[in-house]
Write a protein that holds these residues in place. Structure first.
Motif, PDB file in Angstrom:
ATOM      1  N   LEU A   8       0.898  -1.354   0.124  1.00  0.00           N
ATOM      2  CA  LEU A   8       0.021  -0.081  -0.073  1.00  0.00           C
ATOM      3  C   LEU A   8       0.840   1.315  -0.046  1.00  0.00           C
ATOM      4  O   LEU A   8       0.688   1.996  -0.668  1.00  0.00           O
ATOM      5  N   ARG A   9       1.707   1.290   0.878  1.00  0.00           N
ATOM      6  CA  ARG A   9       2.734   2.326   0.652  1.00  0.00           C
ATOM      7  C   ARG A   9       3.379   2.695  -0.535  1.00  0.00           C
ATOM      8  O   ARG A   9       3.683   3.779  -1.223  1.00  0.00           O
ATOM      9  N   ARG A  10       3.822   1.381  -1.157  1.00  0.00           N
ATOM     10  CA  ARG A  10       4.665   1.577  -2.460  1.00  0.00           C
ATOM     11  C   ARG A  10       3.558   2.082  -3.404  1.00  0.00           C
ATOM     12  O   ARG A  10       4.126   3.007  -4.216  1.00  0.00           O
ATOM     13  N   VAL A 107      16.012   5.089   0.722  1.00  0.00           N
ATOM     14  CA  VAL A 107      15.418   4.437  -0.368  1.00  0.00           C
ATOM     15  C   VAL A 107      16.415   3.466  -1.195  1.00  0.00           C
ATOM     16  O   VAL A 107      17.449   4.139  -1.312  1.00  0.00           O
ATOM     17  N   ALA A 108      15.695   2.256  -1.397  1.00  0.00           N
ATOM     18  CA  ALA A 108      16.677   1.440  -2.441  1.00  0.00           C
ATOM     19  C   ALA A 108      15.849   1.546  -3.697  1.00  0.00           C
ATOM     20  O   ALA A 108      14.613   1.296  -3.464  1.00  0.00           O
ATOM     21  N   LEU A 109      16.446   1.822  -4.662  1.00  0.00           N
ATOM     22  CA  LEU A 109      16.046   1.660  -6.387  1.00  0.00           C
ATOM     23  C   LEU A 109      16.083   0.385  -7.018  1.00  0.00           C
ATOM     24  O   LEU A 109      17.514   0.085  -6.835  1.00  0.00           O
ATOM     25  N   GLY A 113      14.849   1.463 -11.419  1.00  0.00           N
ATOM     26  CA  GLY A 113      14.824   2.891 -10.648  1.00  0.00           C
ATOM     27  C   GLY A 113      13.649   3.149 -10.115  1.00  0.00           C
ATOM     28  O   GLY A 113      13.361   4.097  -9.646  1.00  0.00           O
ATOM     29  N   ARG A 114      12.764   2.097  -9.548  1.00  0.00           N
ATOM     30  CA  ARG A 114      11.540   2.264  -8.648  1.00  0.00           C
ATOM     31  C   ARG A 114      12.067   1.821  -7.413  1.00  0.00           C
ATOM     32  O   ARG A 114      12.770   1.190  -7.059  1.00  0.00           O
ATOM     33  N   ILE A 115      11.322   2.310  -6.406  1.00  0.00           N
ATOM     34  CA  ILE A 115      11.367   2.081  -4.986  1.00  0.00           C
ATOM     35  C   ILE A 115      11.229   0.636  -4.684  1.00  0.00           C
ATOM     36  O   ILE A 115       9.918   0.414  -5.162  1.00  0.00           O
ATOM     37  N   CYS A 116      11.971  -0.107  -4.038  1.00  0.00           N
ATOM     38  CA  CYS A 116      11.839  -1.640  -3.795  1.00  0.00           C
ATOM     39  C   CYS A 116      11.531  -1.713  -2.416  1.00  0.00           C
ATOM     40  O   CYS A 116      11.411  -2.717  -1.810  1.00  0.00           O
ATOM     41  N   ALA A 117      12.427  -0.707  -1.546  1.00  0.00           N
ATOM     42  CA  ALA A 117      12.675  -0.981  -0.166  1.00  0.00           C
ATOM     43  C   ALA A 117      13.122   0.364   0.694  1.00  0.00           C
ATOM     44  O   ALA A 117      13.579   1.366  -0.308  1.00  0.00           O
ATOM     45  N   ASP A 118      12.770   0.645   1.713  1.00  0.00           N
ATOM     46  CA  ASP A 118      13.132   1.657   2.534  1.00  0.00           C
ATOM     47  C   ASP A 118      13.348   1.341   3.916  1.00  0.00           C
ATOM     48  O   ASP A 118      13.116   0.309   4.352  1.00  0.00           O
ATOM     49  N   THR A 119      13.946   2.438   4.641  1.00  0.00           N
ATOM     50  CA  THR A 119      14.168   2.524   5.886  1.00  0.00           C
ATOM     51  C   THR A 119      14.229   3.716   6.534  1.00  0.00           C
ATOM     52  O   THR A 119      14.713   4.812   6.060  1.00  0.00           O
ATOM     53  N   LEU A 131      18.809  -3.804   2.626  1.00  0.00           N
ATOM     54  CA  LEU A 131      18.174  -3.254   1.645  1.00  0.00           C
ATOM     55  C   LEU A 131      18.581  -3.905   0.386  1.00  0.00           C
ATOM     56  O   LEU A 131      17.276  -3.963  -0.413  1.00  0.00           O
ATOM     57  N   VAL A 132      19.704  -3.913   0.214  1.00  0.00           N
ATOM     58  CA  VAL A 132      19.919  -4.422  -1.135  1.00  0.00           C
ATOM     59  C   VAL A 132      19.109  -5.818  -1.249  1.00  0.00           C
ATOM     60  O   VAL A 132      18.827  -6.324  -2.284  1.00  0.00           O
ATOM     61  N   THR A 133      19.453  -6.838  -0.259  1.00  0.00           N
ATOM     62  CA  THR A 133      18.770  -8.105  -0.276  1.00  0.00           C
ATOM     63  C   THR A 133      17.430  -8.073  -0.339  1.00  0.00           C
ATOM     64  O   THR A 133      16.672  -8.652  -1.184  1.00  0.00           O
ATOM     65  N   ALA A 134      16.514  -7.144   0.164  1.00  0.00           N
ATOM     66  CA  ALA A 134      15.150  -6.751   0.162  1.00  0.00           C
ATOM     67  C   ALA A 134      14.893  -6.501  -1.322  1.00  0.00           C
ATOM     68  O   ALA A 134      13.941  -7.101  -1.865  1.00  0.00           O
ATOM     69  N   CYS A 135      15.630  -5.634  -2.079  1.00  0.00           N
ATOM     70  CA  CYS A 135      15.439  -5.131  -3.240  1.00  0.00           C
ATOM     71  C   CYS A 135      15.636  -6.495  -4.387  1.00  0.00           C
ATOM     72  O   CYS A 135      14.967  -6.744  -5.320  1.00  0.00           O
ATOM     73  N   SER A 136      16.569  -7.202  -4.019  1.00  0.00           N
ATOM     74  CA  SER A 136      16.894  -8.238  -4.986  1.00  0.00           C
ATOM     75  C   SER A 136      15.942  -9.475  -4.898  1.00  0.00           C
ATOM     76  O   SER A 136      15.714 -10.127  -5.874  1.00  0.00           O
ATOM     77  N   SER A 137      15.342  -9.670  -3.775  1.00  0.00           N
ATOM     78  CA  SER A 137      14.234 -10.550  -3.552  1.00  0.00           C
ATOM     79  C   SER A 137      12.841 -10.119  -3.934  1.00  0.00           C
ATOM     80  O   SER A 137      12.006 -11.072  -3.917  1.00  0.00           O
TER      81      SER A 137
END
Length: 141
Positions: A8-10, A107-109, A113-119, A131-137
């Motif tokens: 929802l936040r995404r 944020v991780a893009l 180039g789209r937001i895939c994770a944040d903290t 963050l990198v792992t969250a985006c990669s998966s």
């Protein structure tokens, strides 16, 4: 600690960026962007750890952006010029920052180039790697 961006936040962030930019949002691909401000004590600690954060993010890029509406460039002056990021217009930055109540914020893009994770927590090596792992998966939007 939850790093994955809730769906929802995404959607809210993507919608805000789409409305302000007129197209689906895109930032620098495979990049972590740290939003900081001079008045933010944890942001100073984060900038002190920038070499550790950069190493943990590899091969992703790490950039730093001004996260304050009334910027004071003293903190950003400590960041190498090739690590600073300014959105092409203020709308993208406002959309990124609308998702958080304060700083530091990162944020991780993904590859598009789209937001895939944040903290909302200050980054260190372990949080950056998460963050990198969250985006990669993360599933593609």
């Amino acid at each position: 600690m939850s790093i994955s961006l809730p769906p929802l936040r995404r959607l809210r962030i993507l919608a805000a960026l789409s409305l302000t930019a007129g197209a689906p949002p895109a930032g620098p691909p495979r990049t972590i962007i740290l939003f900081v401000a001079d008045w933010c004590a944890p942001c100073h600690a984060e900038i002190d750890r920038l070499p550790e954060i950069v190493a943990a993010a590899r091969p992703w890029r790490v950039l730093v952006a001004q996260g304050d509406a009334a910027p004071d460039d003293r903190l950003l002056a400590r960041v190498p010029a090739d690590r600073r990021w300014t959105p092409p217009d203020g709308a993208a930055r406002r959309a990124f920052l609308s998702a958080t109540a304060g700083l530091p914020y990162a944020v991780a893009l993904d590859g598009a180039g789209r937001i895939c994770a944040d903290t909302r927590r200050g980054l260190n090596g372990a949080r950056t790697a998460a963050l990198v792992t969250a985006c990669s998966s993360a599933p593609s939007p």
